[in-house]
Design an enzyme around this catalytic site. Structure first.
Site, PDB file in Angstrom:
ATOM      1  N   LYS A  40     -50.348  68.143  89.030  1.00 15.26           N
ATOM      2  CA  LYS A  40     -50.305  68.403  87.849  1.00 15.26           C
ATOM      3  C   LYS A  40     -49.077  69.207  87.609  1.00 15.26           C
ATOM      4  O   LYS A  40     -48.329  70.008  88.141  1.00 15.26           O
ATOM      5  CB  LYS A  40     -51.783  69.302  86.853  1.00 15.26           C
ATOM      6  CG  LYS A  40     -52.009  70.919  88.252  1.00 15.26           C
ATOM      7  CD  LYS A  40     -53.232  71.335  88.005  1.00 15.26           C
ATOM      8  CE  LYS A  40     -52.810  73.086  88.168  1.00 15.26           C
ATOM      9  NZ  LYS A  40     -54.430  73.512  88.879  1.00 15.26           N
ATOM     10  N   ARG A 137     -64.382  78.587  83.313  1.00 15.89           N
ATOM     11  CA  ARG A 137     -64.061  77.279  82.743  1.00 15.89           C
ATOM     12  C   ARG A 137     -64.578  76.825  82.590  1.00 15.89           C
ATOM     13  O   ARG A 137     -64.637  76.258  81.208  1.00 15.89           O
ATOM     14  CB  ARG A 137     -62.869  77.437  83.847  1.00 15.89           C
ATOM     15  CG  ARG A 137     -61.542  76.693  82.623  1.00 15.89           C
ATOM     16  CD  ARG A 137     -60.074  77.054  84.061  1.00 15.89           C
ATOM     17  NE  ARG A 137     -60.363  75.974  84.861  1.00 15.89           N
ATOM     18  CZ  ARG A 137     -59.152  76.222  85.788  1.00 15.89           C
ATOM     19  NH1 ARG A 137     -58.169  76.782  85.765  1.00 15.89           N
ATOM     20  NH2 ARG A 137     -59.165  75.698  86.768  1.00 15.89           N
ATOM     21  N   HIS A 166     -64.335  75.644  92.036  1.00 12.80           N
ATOM     22  CA  HIS A 166     -63.245  75.976  92.065  1.00 12.80           C
ATOM     23  C   HIS A 166     -63.741  78.216  91.806  1.00 12.80           C
ATOM     24  O   HIS A 166     -64.342  78.306  90.925  1.00 12.80           O
ATOM     25  CB  HIS A 166     -62.162  75.810  90.406  1.00 12.80           C
ATOM     26  CG  HIS A 166     -60.838  76.321  90.733  1.00 12.80           C
ATOM     27  ND1 HIS A 166     -59.899  76.232  91.764  1.00 12.80           N
ATOM     28  CD2 HIS A 166     -59.580  76.859  89.945  1.00 12.80           C
ATOM     29  CE1 HIS A 166     -59.056  76.643  90.992  1.00 12.80           C
ATOM     30  NE2 HIS A 166     -58.675  77.146  90.217  1.00 12.80           N
ATOM     31  N   ARG A 222     -58.004  71.035  98.002  1.00 12.57           N
ATOM     32  CA  ARG A 222     -56.969  70.403  96.639  1.00 12.57           C
ATOM     33  C   ARG A 222     -55.561  71.670  96.775  1.00 12.57           C
ATOM     34  O   ARG A 222     -56.185  72.933  96.555  1.00 12.57           O
ATOM     35  CB  ARG A 222     -57.270  70.942  95.072  1.00 12.57           C
ATOM     36  CG  ARG A 222     -58.863  70.176  95.280  1.00 12.57           C
ATOM     37  CD  ARG A 222     -59.614  70.685  93.512  1.00 12.57           C
ATOM     38  NE  ARG A 222     -59.583  71.933  93.324  1.00 12.57           N
ATOM     39  CZ  ARG A 222     -61.153  72.142  93.991  1.00 12.57           C
ATOM     40  NH1 ARG A 222     -61.726  71.563  94.268  1.00 12.57           N
ATOM     41  NH2 ARG A 222     -61.240  73.483  93.073  1.00 12.57           N
ATOM     42  N   TYR A 268     -25.489  88.723  73.212  1.00 15.50           N
ATOM     43  CA  TYR A 268     -26.130  88.910  72.304  1.00 15.50           C
ATOM     44  C   TYR A 268     -26.958  90.513  71.936  1.00 15.50           C
ATOM     45  O   TYR A 268     -27.174  91.293  72.925  1.00 15.50           O
ATOM     46  CB  TYR A 268     -27.753  88.515  71.722  1.00 15.50           C
ATOM     47  CG  TYR A 268     -27.885  87.162  71.666  1.00 15.50           C
ATOM     48  CD1 TYR A 268     -26.666  86.834  69.983  1.00 15.50           C
ATOM     49  CD2 TYR A 268     -27.588  86.445  72.161  1.00 15.50           C
ATOM     50  CE1 TYR A 268     -26.134  85.581  69.791  1.00 15.50           C
ATOM     51  CE2 TYR A 268     -27.117  85.021  71.740  1.00 15.50           C
ATOM     52  CZ  TYR A 268     -26.810  84.808  70.827  1.00 15.50           C
ATOM     53  OH  TYR A 268     -26.598  83.096  70.237  1.00 15.50           O
ATOM     54  N   CYS A 314     -28.719  84.232  77.282  1.00 13.77           N
ATOM     55  CA  CYS A 314     -29.072  83.660  76.190  1.00 13.77           C
ATOM     56  C   CYS A 314     -29.479  81.647  75.944  1.00 13.77           C
ATOM     57  O   CYS A 314     -30.181  81.895  77.030  1.00 13.77           O
ATOM     58  CB  CYS A 314     -27.741  83.190  75.973  1.00 13.77           C
ATOM     59  SG  CYS A 314     -25.664  84.630  75.616  1.00 13.77           S
ATOM     60  N   ASP A 316     -28.715  78.909  76.431  1.00 11.99           N
ATOM     61  CA  ASP A 316     -27.794  77.518  77.410  1.00 11.99           C
ATOM     62  C   ASP A 316     -27.035  78.427  78.487  1.00 11.99           C
ATOM     63  O   ASP A 316     -26.114  78.224  78.619  1.00 11.99           O
ATOM     64  CB  ASP A 316     -27.242  76.884  76.778  1.00 11.99           C
ATOM     65  CG  ASP A 316     -27.875  76.684  75.045  1.00 11.99           C
ATOM     66  OD1 ASP A 316     -28.647  76.068  75.818  1.00 11.99           O
ATOM     67  OD2 ASP A 316     -26.952  76.744  74.109  1.00 11.99           O
TER      68      ASP A 316
HETATM   69  C1  LIG Z   1     -54.576  74.077  89.989  1.00 18.31           C
HETATM   70  C2  LIG Z   1     -55.748  73.881  90.772  1.00 18.31           C
HETATM   71  C3  LIG Z   1     -55.953  73.555  91.827  1.00 18.31           C
HETATM   72  C4  LIG Z   1     -54.746  73.936  93.192  1.00 18.31           C
HETATM   73  O1  LIG Z   1     -54.300  75.350  92.732  1.00 18.31           O
HETATM   74  P1  LIG Z   1     -53.894  76.289  93.590  1.00 18.31           P
HETATM   75  O2  LIG Z   1     -53.891  77.223  93.783  1.00 18.31           O
HETATM   76  O3  LIG Z   1     -52.226  76.080  93.618  1.00 18.31           O
HETATM   77  O4  LIG Z   1     -53.506  75.388  94.981  1.00 18.31           O
HETATM   78  C5  LIG Z   1     -57.019  72.809  92.175  1.00 18.31           C
HETATM   79  N1  LIG Z   1     -58.345  73.355  92.238  1.00 18.31           N
HETATM   80  C6  LIG Z   1     -58.110  73.287  90.001  1.00 18.31           C
HETATM   81  C7  LIG Z   1     -59.862  72.698  89.928  1.00 18.31           C
HETATM   82  C8  LIG Z   1     -57.333  73.324  89.822  1.00 18.31           C
HETATM   83  O5  LIG Z   1     -56.831  73.759  89.085  1.00 18.31           O
END
Ligand SMILES: *Cc1c(COP(=O)(O)O)cnc(C)c1O
Length: 378
Positions: A40, A137, A166, A222, A268, A314, A316
């Site tokens: 992602k 979430r 998660h 994941r 700046y 800055c 750039d």
């Molecule tokens: C981003 C995400 C992950 C990956 O998490 P990491 O800590 O980068 O391994 C896994 N599951 C869900 C639902 C996520 O949003």
């Protein structure tokens, strides 16, 4: 049109590091546990398509992203592996996902009802059910909510292929809350298994969980941050099962070098004044590239040594105090290794009072990405 690169600044992604991190994790997992590579947010700033390809080559069996746009981009780049969208997608776009062979995350009974009304698809929609066991979430939290959802689930139109959750604290030393979440997951999973009588891909672990092996990991993990060679937390860095190899470097060059007199100021707001005769270099990247103003006073590598960024950053450009004169074009490393010195995202994140994930994601598209070791030779 072939893209021409004029600016002397680039992000280098070593794809052999991505492959190595996947191989290292694989070696510690049970053979039946698959790796879903999380790409992602443009692969955490590293480049989603290139990282996805390297991960699949190394043995990942699927990909996960946050948005339907991100999933479609992967498909249109010719990637055929299973793709899961982990975020919420509006039911009116489910048929599009289905046409692309993309799996959606679903957890609302009302979503199912809208889908039945809006969909023209004759093919079953592949989904994973998300359970919210304590992250707060998205996902189904309560048994009654789950029963309501399952009551509305028309399995002639929807194909439930997976279930997941998660964790909120898997990167912390204390595992109490992690275990609390596991204890909420298991009974909800049993209820799903009673009504969905087919093979489910069950996955609970992010990088932290997969590196720590806290629990039975079911069918897949994941794997996000760890794949990029970054640690999910300081605790996991200190207690790592193996070394991760960071894939990303950020390099540029001095665009100007000058000697300033004592009392003269830089950038700046005149926040920096030279104390003596000093050599000051100018670097052609700034917050428009993702080098936020809070990098001020942090260090970069020149000639294999650390030197401080002085004065305000800055949009750039930014300035560095040199230990001597250097020619224009001298390499400046913001992230990565130079000689014996290295600066990695963990250290930068500590200076910026944030996490490595955020620093990597905030590097903007204005910095061209170059890919090293695209073909596996290892
Ligand atoms: C981003 C995400 C992950 C990956 O998490 P990491 O800590 O980068 O391994 C896994 N599951 C869900 C639902 C996520 O949003």
């Amino acid at each position: 049109m072939k893209s021409v690169k004029y600016r002397p600044a680039q992000i280098e992604i070593d794809l052999s590091a991505i492959r190595k991190n996947i191989h290292s994790l694989q070696a510690t997992l049970e053979p039946q546990t698959d790796i879903i590579a999380v790409v992602k947010a443009n692969g955490y700033g590293h480049g989603d398509v290139q990282v996805a390809r390297a991960a699949l080559e190394a043995g990942a069996t699927g990909l996960a992203v946050a948005l339907l746009e991100e999933a479609i981009k992967l498909r249109e780049s010719g990637i055929a592996a299973p793709i899961l969208v982990m975020g919420w997608v509006a039911p009116e776009f489910a048929d599009i996902a289905n046409e692309y062979g993309i799996t959606l995350t679903v957890f609302q009974a009302s979503w199912l009802e809208s889908y039945y009304q809006l969909s023209n698809s004759t093919a079953k929609l592949p989904i994973h059910i998300k359970l919210d066991t304590g992250m707060g979430r998205i996902g189904i939290r309560e048994e009654s909510e789950l029963n309501d959802f399952l009551g509305k689930l028309d399995q002639s139109r929807i194909n439930v292929t997976g279930v997941y959750t998660h964790f909120a604290t898997a990167d912390e030393e204390d595992t109490d809350y992690y275990e609390f979440q596991v204890s909420r997951f298991e009974p909800l999973l049993e209820i799903i298994k009673q009504s969905v009588k087919q093979d489910l891909t069950i996955h609970i672990g992010n990088s932290a969980v997969s590196l720590r092996h806290l629990n039975h990991l079911y069918h897949a993990v994941r794997f996000g941050i760890g794949m990029y060679g970054l640690y999910p937390s300081t605790y996991l860095k200190e207690n790592r099962p193996f070394d991760l190899v960071p894939a990303l470097s950020l390099k540029t060059q001095l665009s100007h070098v000058k000697r300033v007199n004592p009392g003269e100021s830089i950038s700046y707001g005149t926040t920096y004044k030279a104390e003596k005769h000093e050599w000051i270099g100018t670097i052609p990247i700034g917050y428009g590239d993702g080098i936020q103003r809070r990098w001020q006073n942090f260090e970069v590598l020149i000639d294999g040594k650390r030197m401080p960024l002085v004065g305000r950053i800055c949009m750039d450009q930014c300035m560095v105090r040199l230990d001597q004169a250097y020619p224009i074009g001298t390499e400046v490393t913001f992230i990565g290794q130079q000689g014996k010195e290295s600066i990695y995202l963990e250290e930068i994140a500590t200076h910026l009072d944030t996490i490595n994930y955020e620093v990597a994601c905030l590097l903007t598209d204005r910095l061209p990405r170059m890919y090293l070791n695209e073909k596996a030779t290892e």
